[in-house]
Design a protein around this motif. Structure first.
Motif, short mmCIF file in Angstrom:
data_model
loop_
_atom_site.label_atom_id
_atom_site.label_comp_id
_atom_site.label_asym_id
_atom_site.label_seq_id
_atom_site.Cartn_x
_atom_site.Cartn_y
_atom_site.Cartn_z
N THR A 1 10.86 7.12 2.29
CA THR A 1 11.86 6.02 1.43
C THR A 1 12.65 5.58 2.23
O THR A 1 13.75 6.47 1.45
N ARG A 2 13.12 4.78 2.33
CA ARG A 2 14.80 4.25 2.98
C ARG A 2 16.02 3.79 1.94
O ARG A 2 15.12 3.97 -0.34
N SER B 1 10.78 -0.88 2.90
CA SER B 1 11.20 -0.03 1.73
C SER B 1 10.94 1.26 1.76
O SER B 1 10.97 2.73 1.86
#
Length: 85
Positions: free
Chosen positions: A83-84, A27
């Motif tokens: 950040t995904r 993530s």
């Protein structure tokens, strides 16, 4: 890792792009680098952000830096956070 030249900055950001491309399941990915006093830290930050924005990473992750507006900048450290969505 200490970044001593602008060419090194480009090499390091390309390594970060390759690592991130192979880490879809993570993530948050954070790269932490020390920038040599010989270099303008904002110029190195610009290289990182430009290369990341022009890569496939921009379609998959939010790209931020500790030198971005509202970021916390102390010393010669550059912190890039991916950040995904």
């Amino acid at each position: 890792m200490v970044i001593n030249t602008l060419d090194e900055a480009r090499e390091v950001v390309h390594t970060l792009i390759l690592f991130t491309s192979g880490s879809e399941h993570m993530s948050v990915i954070q790269g932490m680098y020390e920038v040599s006093p010989k270099l303008n830290i904002h110029q190195v930050n610009g290289i990182f952000l430009e290369e990341l924005q022009n890569s496939v990473i921009a379609a998959q992750r939010i790209i931020s830096s500790n030198l971005s507006q509202g970021g916390s900048h102390i010393g010669r450290d550059l912190v890039i956070t991916l950040t995904r969505f």
